[in-house]
Design a protein around this motif. Structure first.
Motif, mmCIF file in Angstrom:
data_model
loop_
_atom_site.group_PDB
_atom_site.id
_atom_site.type_symbol
_atom_site.label_atom_id
_atom_site.label_comp_id
_atom_site.label_asym_id
_atom_site.label_seq_id
_atom_site.Cartn_x
_atom_site.Cartn_y
_atom_site.Cartn_z
ATOM 1 N N CYS A 6 0.847 -1.217 0.176
ATOM 2 C CA CYS A 6 0.104 0.069 0.236
ATOM 3 C C CYS A 6 0.794 1.420 0.024
ATOM 4 O O CYS A 6 1.887 1.363 0.764
ATOM 5 C CB CYS A 6 -1.119 -0.061 1.203
ATOM 6 N N ILE A 8 0.763 5.397 0.594
ATOM 7 C CA ILE A 8 -0.146 6.418 1.328
ATOM 8 C C ILE A 8 0.224 7.468 0.753
ATOM 9 O O ILE A 8 1.262 8.041 0.963
ATOM 10 C CB ILE A 8 -0.154 6.174 3.010
ATOM 11 N N ALA A 18 -4.180 5.934 8.427
ATOM 12 C CA ALA A 18 -4.256 4.723 7.326
ATOM 13 C C ALA A 18 -2.990 4.199 7.471
ATOM 14 O O ALA A 18 -2.942 2.811 7.511
ATOM 15 C CB ALA A 18 -4.500 5.462 5.775
ATOM 16 N N TYR A 21 -3.304 1.835 10.627
ATOM 17 C CA TYR A 21 -3.994 0.642 10.556
ATOM 18 C C TYR A 21 -3.489 -0.402 9.438
ATOM 19 O O TYR A 21 -3.910 -1.361 9.635
ATOM 20 C CB TYR A 21 -5.599 1.180 10.167
ATOM 21 N N THR A 22 -2.907 0.013 8.393
ATOM 22 C CA THR A 22 -2.697 -0.663 7.199
ATOM 23 C C THR A 22 -1.425 -1.579 7.991
ATOM 24 O O THR A 22 -1.228 -2.888 7.833
ATOM 25 C CB THR A 22 -1.967 -0.141 6.151
ATOM 26 N N VAL A 30 4.460 -1.021 3.603
ATOM 27 C CA VAL A 30 3.588 0.251 3.250
ATOM 28 C C VAL A 30 4.536 1.434 3.699
ATOM 29 O O VAL A 30 5.422 1.758 4.527
ATOM 30 C CB VAL A 30 2.581 0.500 4.525
ATOM 31 N N CYS A 71 3.067 5.307 14.472
ATOM 32 C CA CYS A 71 2.745 4.447 13.118
ATOM 33 C C CYS A 71 4.335 3.725 12.622
ATOM 34 O O CYS A 71 4.190 2.722 12.578
ATOM 35 C CB CYS A 71 2.644 5.578 11.936
ATOM 36 N N ALA A 302 -7.903 2.070 5.227
ATOM 37 C CA ALA A 302 -6.832 1.024 5.514
ATOM 38 C C ALA A 302 -7.589 -0.474 5.676
ATOM 39 O O ALA A 302 -6.909 -1.589 5.222
ATOM 40 C CB ALA A 302 -6.176 1.164 6.721
#
Ligand code: FAD
Ligand code: NAP
Length: 314
Positions: A6, A8, A18, A21-22, A30, A71, A302
């Protein structure tokens, strides 16, 4: 670099959530592409009092400070770069960056937010950064003990007028109507602040000054009467435009469906018209334009991205 699970785009409240949560939800590869320091536009706010669970006076900067660290604990990588375009070929997205490099990804969550709109009066561009500003926390201190003008009648204008009133000797609040589009308690606070003068039913006509900077602003009322307000600082808070440039393709079309205001059309799962592309926060249709809702969008997107990548790869 291998293909990301992913990508972002944007590191405001939507992008950071996002990212949380991912990564915490199991995506391993990510990257959050953010052109500046993570935190988003709320870091320009002198005060936020409606983020749930956070009581007492807190600046936007203080609110957002722990988010990137939280994060990165779960594996989110921040690449500090301006994304110029997101494209898709087959099932693969490509992130095009200002430094000329590209990164491929199976899914994309975009949350590039919005930016302050220009009010459109004479002298606004000429004096921008030399007396005309869109950020009271950044520039308010330059006018300590002096008089300033604030343009606008929304939450931002009123809240920033209150902030400036604590630093400056006087704030002229210039608004084009005689009612405000702001929270009732904020309106009450503005009306009861002695050094805020309301200049209603008036629009800015021209900012004037000399080579040192702004010396005043001329405003015009509904009858066409003009008034010169001699101030060295003019703060404009007249709304925002969506940052959707990264979705514009080489042929000028948008990657996904947009509405006439340039906002991304999403469903309640933050899905756009393009599978694997999710849009969040201030840039989506019907956005409440709040930190809490942008963060909520990031979480929703996410969870959807995790399911999408899982189905795509398994
Ligand atoms: P943003 O916060 O705009 O973040 C987008 C991020 O994307 C930015 O960091 C930007 O640098 C990055 N970006 C943009 N384009 C690119 C690109 N091409 N490449 C890489 N990165 C890019 N909300 C409240 O709930 N309460 C308040 O009290 C409140 N006060 C506010 C006061 C002010 C002065 C302002 C301006 C806003 C206020 N808001 C408030 C609104 C709130 O800040 C926004 O709703 C929220 O920040 C939106 O989050 P977002 O993640 O969608 O976008
Ligand atoms: P906004 O709500 O769109 O208000 C913009 C204001 O500027 C309006 O009063 C508008 O007048 C005026 N205006 C627009 N164009 C103008 C022009 N060319 N010349 C003069 N005046 C002009 O924008 P905002 O205040 O930045 O708020 C944006 C969003 O963020 C909103 O959804 C807001 O609720 C949210 N926000 C929330 C908080 C909070 O929850 N505490 C704080 C800040 C922002 P009219 O009223 O006549 O249209």
């Amino acid at each position: 670099m291998s293909v990301l699970d992913c990508a972002i785009i944007g590191g405001g409240p939507a992008g950071l959530t996002a990212g949380l949560y991912t990564t915490r939800g199991g995506l391993e590869n990510v990257v959050m592409f953010e052109k500046g320091m993570p935190g988003g536009q709320i870091t320009n706010s002198s005060e936020i009092e409606n983020y749930p669970g956070v009581t007492g006076e807190i600046t936007g900067m203080d609110l957002m400070a722990p988010w990137p660290e939280q994060c990165s604990k779960f594996g989110l990588v921040h690449e500090m770069v301006n994304v110029t375009r997101v494209s898709k070929s087959g099932d693969l997205f490509t992130i095009h960056k200002e430094d000329g490099t590209t990164t491929d990804a199976h899914s994309v969550i975009i949350g590039t937010g919005s930016r302050p709109r220009r009010a459109g009066f004479a002298g606004e561009d000429e004096f921008f950064g030399r007396g005309v500003s869109t950020c009271a926390t950044c520039d308010g201190f330059f006018y300590k003990g002096k008089e300033v003008a604030v343009i606008g009648g929304g939450d931002t204008a009123l809240e920033e007028a209150l902030y400036l009133a604590k630093i400056c000797s006087k704030v002229y609040l210039v608004h084009r109507r005689d009612t405000f589009r702001s929270a009732p308690n904020t309106i009450e606070r503005v009306k009861s602040t002695e050094n805020i003068e309301l200049v209603l039913n008036s629009v800015p006509d021209e900012v004037y000054g000399d080579k040192m900077g702004v010396t005043g602003i001329r405003v015009k009322d509904k009858e066409g009467n003009t008034r010169n307000i001699d101030v060295p600082g003019v703060f404009t808070f007249v709304g925002n435009d969506v940052n959707n440039q990264t979705l514009i393709q080489e042929d000028g079309s948008f990657l996904c469906d947009m509405n006439e205001q340039g906002q991304v059309i999403v469903d309640i799962s933050m899905k756009t018209s393009v599978p694997g592309l999710f849009a969040t926060g201030d840039m989506r249709i019907a956005a409440p334009k709040q930190v809490v809702s942008a963060a909520g969008d990031g979480a929703v997107a996410a969870l959807q991205a995790i399911s999408y990548v899982d189905e795509l790869l398994n």
